[in-house]
Design a protein around this motif. Structure first.
Motif, PDB file in Angstrom:
ATOM      1  N   PHE A  68       0.878  -1.059  -0.045  1.00 16.41           N
ATOM      2  CA  PHE A  68       0.150  -0.067  -0.076  1.00 16.41           C
ATOM      3  C   PHE A  68       0.811   1.175   0.073  1.00 16.41           C
ATOM      4  CE2 PHE A  68      -2.502   3.252   2.414  1.00 16.41           C
ATOM      5  CZ  PHE A  68      -3.792   3.310   1.623  1.00 16.41           C
ATOM      6  N   ILE A  69       1.902   1.239   0.557  1.00 10.84           N
ATOM      7  CA  ILE A  69       2.839   2.529   0.782  1.00 10.84           C
ATOM      8  C   ILE A  69       3.803   2.573  -0.339  1.00 10.84           C
ATOM      9  CG2 ILE A  69       4.809   3.523   2.257  1.00 10.84           C
ATOM     10  CD1 ILE A  69       1.804   3.426   3.769  1.00 10.84           C
ATOM     11  N   GLU A  70       4.456   1.389  -0.816  1.00 10.81           N
ATOM     12  CA  GLU A  70       5.017   1.457  -2.084  1.00 10.81           C
ATOM     13  C   GLU A  70       4.146   1.795  -3.064  1.00 10.81           C
ATOM     14  OE1 GLU A  70       6.646   0.463  -5.751  1.00 10.81           O
ATOM     15  OE2 GLU A  70       4.905  -0.743  -4.939  1.00 10.81           O
ATOM     16  N   ARG A  71       3.055   1.445  -3.371  1.00  9.98           N
ATOM     17  CA  ARG A  71       2.386   1.967  -4.214  1.00  9.98           C
ATOM     18  C   ARG A  71       1.831   3.542  -4.239  1.00  9.98           C
ATOM     19  NH1 ARG A  71      -0.680  -2.081  -7.188  1.00  9.98           N
ATOM     20  NH2 ARG A  71      -0.303  -4.050  -6.290  1.00  9.98           N
ATOM     21  N   SER A  72       1.785   3.811  -3.268  1.00  8.94           N
ATOM     22  CA  SER A  72       1.718   5.298  -3.135  1.00  8.94           C
ATOM     23  C   SER A  72       2.493   6.266  -3.515  1.00  8.94           C
ATOM     24  CB  SER A  72       1.227   5.470  -1.496  1.00  8.94           C
ATOM     25  OG  SER A  72       0.036   4.981  -0.592  1.00  8.94           O
ATOM     26  N   PHE A  73       3.947   5.792  -3.465  1.00  5.33           N
ATOM     27  CA  PHE A  73       4.796   6.546  -3.964  1.00  5.33           C
ATOM     28  C   PHE A  73       5.546   6.121  -5.074  1.00  5.33           C
ATOM     29  CE2 PHE A  73       4.771   7.774   0.691  1.00  5.33           C
ATOM     30  CZ  PHE A  73       5.323   8.891   0.881  1.00  5.33           C
ATOM     31  N   ARG A  74       5.008   5.078  -5.720  1.00  4.04           N
ATOM     32  CA  ARG A  74       5.577   4.382  -6.752  1.00  4.04           C
ATOM     33  C   ARG A  74       5.997   5.216  -7.989  1.00  4.04           C
ATOM     34  NH1 ARG A  74       2.765  -1.149  -8.931  1.00  4.04           N
ATOM     35  NH2 ARG A  74       3.735  -1.995  -7.051  1.00  4.04           N
ATOM     36  N   ASP A  75       5.018   6.146  -8.327  1.00 12.07           N
ATOM     37  CA  ASP A  75       5.663   7.012  -9.482  1.00 12.07           C
ATOM     38  C   ASP A  75       6.740   7.988  -9.271  1.00 12.07           C
ATOM     39  OD1 ASP A  75       3.305   6.231 -10.910  1.00 12.07           O
ATOM     40  OD2 ASP A  75       2.066   8.161 -10.496  1.00 12.07           O
ATOM     41  N   ASP A  76       7.113   8.039  -7.929  1.00 21.84           N
ATOM     42  CA  ASP A  76       8.236   8.832  -7.787  1.00 21.84           C
ATOM     43  C   ASP A  76       9.624   8.053  -7.094  1.00 21.84           C
ATOM     44  OD1 ASP A  76       7.592  11.571  -8.281  1.00 21.84           O
ATOM     45  OD2 ASP A  76       6.089  11.203  -6.639  1.00 21.84           O
ATOM     46  N   ARG A  77       9.314   6.604  -7.134  1.00 23.56           N
ATOM     47  CA  ARG A  77      10.244   5.651  -6.896  1.00 23.56           C
ATOM     48  C   ARG A  77      10.907   5.875  -5.430  1.00 23.56           C
ATOM     49  NH1 ARG A  77      10.577   6.239 -12.395  1.00 23.56           N
ATOM     50  NH2 ARG A  77      10.407   4.442 -13.358  1.00 23.56           N
ATOM     51  N   ILE A  78      10.126   6.234  -4.554  1.00 26.61           N
ATOM     52  CA  ILE A  78      10.779   6.202  -3.023  1.00 26.61           C
ATOM     53  C   ILE A  78      11.151   5.059  -2.714  1.00 26.61           C
ATOM     54  CG2 ILE A  78      10.371   7.104  -0.834  1.00 26.61           C
ATOM     55  CD1 ILE A  78      10.595   9.383  -2.889  1.00 26.61           C
ATOM     56  N   PHE A  79      10.365   3.630  -2.964  1.00 23.42           N
ATOM     57  CA  PHE A  79      10.835   2.512  -2.461  1.00 23.42           C
ATOM     58  C   PHE A  79      10.834   1.526  -3.808  1.00 23.42           C
ATOM     59  CE2 PHE A  79       8.026   4.651   0.737  1.00 23.42           C
ATOM     60  CZ  PHE A  79       9.004   4.581   1.925  1.00 23.42           C
ATOM     61  N   LYS A  80      11.522   0.482  -3.644  1.00 20.90           N
ATOM     62  CA  LYS A  80      11.675  -0.499  -4.685  1.00 20.90           C
ATOM     63  C   LYS A  80      11.147  -1.773  -4.208  1.00 20.90           C
ATOM     64  CE  LYS A  80      16.340  -0.755  -4.503  1.00 20.90           C
ATOM     65  NZ  LYS A  80      17.255   0.426  -3.722  1.00 20.90           N
ATOM     66  N   LEU A  81      10.388  -2.210  -5.339  1.00 22.22           N
ATOM     67  CA  LEU A  81       9.903  -3.817  -5.139  1.00 22.22           C
ATOM     68  C   LEU A  81      11.278  -4.616  -5.355  1.00 22.22           C
ATOM     69  CD1 LEU A  81       6.854  -3.471  -7.331  1.00 22.22           C
ATOM     70  CD2 LEU A  81       6.884  -3.774  -4.842  1.00 22.22           C
ATOM     71  N   GLU A  82      11.276  -5.779  -4.571  1.00 23.19           N
ATOM     72  CA  GLU A  82      12.660  -6.566  -4.520  1.00 23.19           C
ATOM     73  C   GLU A  82      12.028  -7.909  -4.699  1.00 23.19           C
ATOM     74  OE1 GLU A  82      15.826  -4.271  -2.122  1.00 23.19           O
ATOM     75  OE2 GLU A  82      14.223  -4.909  -0.766  1.00 23.19           O
ATOM     76  N   PRO A  83      12.791  -8.909  -5.117  1.00 21.90           N
ATOM     77  CA  PRO A  83      12.600 -10.086  -5.220  1.00 21.90           C
ATOM     78  C   PRO A  83      12.429 -10.729  -3.511  1.00 21.90           C
ATOM     79  CG  PRO A  83      14.246  -9.904  -6.500  1.00 21.90           C
ATOM     80  CD  PRO A  83      14.001  -8.743  -5.533  1.00 21.90           C
ATOM     81  N   MET A  84      11.142 -11.356  -3.347  1.00 26.86           N
ATOM     82  CA  MET A  84      10.594 -11.619  -1.779  1.00 26.86           C
ATOM     83  C   MET A  84      11.643 -13.135  -1.620  1.00 26.86           C
ATOM     84  SD  MET A  84       6.629 -11.127  -1.503  1.00 26.86           S
ATOM     85  CE  MET A  84       6.074 -11.905  -2.840  1.00 26.86           C
TER      86      MET A  84
END
Length: 188
Positions: free
Chosen positions: A123-139
Motif C-alpha cells: 500500500f505504501i510502496e504503491r502510494s509513492f511508486r510514480d516517484d520511486r521512493i521505494f523499490k520492489l525486490e524479489p521476496m
C-alpha cells in the motif's frame, strides 16, 4: 506530541516475536535494531491526523492517529516515525492522494502483488511508486538460520493451495525502512 508530526510521515510498527509478525520478521529483518511488521502514512488535515494503511482488520483504511496508536499499544507494539528526506518531500501530496484513492480495497492475505487488494508495505510502496521512493525486490521466505523455506510460510501457502512466491517481486516494512530516501526520526 502531534506538533512535530508532518504530512507524509511514515509510521513503522515494531514486530512481535511470534505468529505472522515473527514469521515476516524472520525472513525480512535487515537491521538488528529495527524490525518492523507494519507501516502506515500520516495525513494531516487541518489540526487532525490520520493514518492511511492496509491492515488485516479493515483492509485499506483511513484511521485516526489516536486509534492507530492505541491499537499498536494494545498489541504491545511500538511505533517509530520515519520522514521522507527534504529533497523528496515534494512527492508527498501525490502519494497521499494515491493512498486515499486505494482506501476501501480489501487486505491482501496472500502477499502476492495484485491490483485489487493490498498488504501494508505494498500500500505504501504503491502510494509513492510514480516517484520511486521505494523499490520492489524479489521476496524471500527462506529462514537465514536454516537456509530452507521458513516452516510458517511453507504451511501458510500450502493451506491456500499456492506455491511459496519465492523470488517474486514484493516489499516488506523492513525493506521500506532501509530506503535511502527516508530517515528515522524517533519512537512515538
Amino acid at each position: 506530541m502531534t506538533s512535530d508530526l508532518k504530512n507524509g510521515d511514515l509510521l513503522f510498527v515494531t514486530a512481535k516475536e511470534t505468529g505472522l509478525s515473527g514469521a515476516i520478521n524472520n525472513v525480512t529483518q535487515k537491521q538488528k535494531n529495527a524490525s518492523f511488521d507494519h507501516i502506515g502514512i500520516l495525513e494531516k488535515q487541518g489540526k487532525s491526523f490520520f493514518v492511511l494503511h492496509a491492515a488485516p482488520k479493515g483492509g485499506s483504511q483511513k484511521q485516526s492517529l489516536k486509534e492507530f496508536l492505541k491499537d499498536q499499544a494494545n498489541d504491545g507494539q511500538k511505533v517509530v516515525l520515519y520522514r521522507i528526506k527534504p529533497e523528496f518531500q515534494n512527492t508527498i501530496p501525490k502519494a497521499i492522494k494515491k493512498a486515499n484513492a486505494m482506501i476501501g480495497k480489501p487486505y491482501n492475505f496472500n502477499y502476492i502483488l495484485d491490483e485489487n487488494s493490498y498488504y501494508c508495505s505494498d500500500f505504501i510502496e504503491r502510494s509513492f511508486r510514480d516517484d520511486r521512493i521505494f523499490k520492489l525486490e524479489p521476496m524471500t521466505f527462506i529462514d537465514p538460520k536454516t537456509g530452507k523455506t521458513n516452516t510458517f510460510w511453507e504451511e501458510f501457502y500450502q493451506k491456500k493451495n499456492l506455491k511459496v512466491p519465492e523470488g517474486e517481486l514484493g516489499c516488506n516494512p523492513n525493506g521500506l525502512a532501509a530506503s535511502e530516501k527516508i530517515e528515522r526520526v524517533k519512537e512515538l
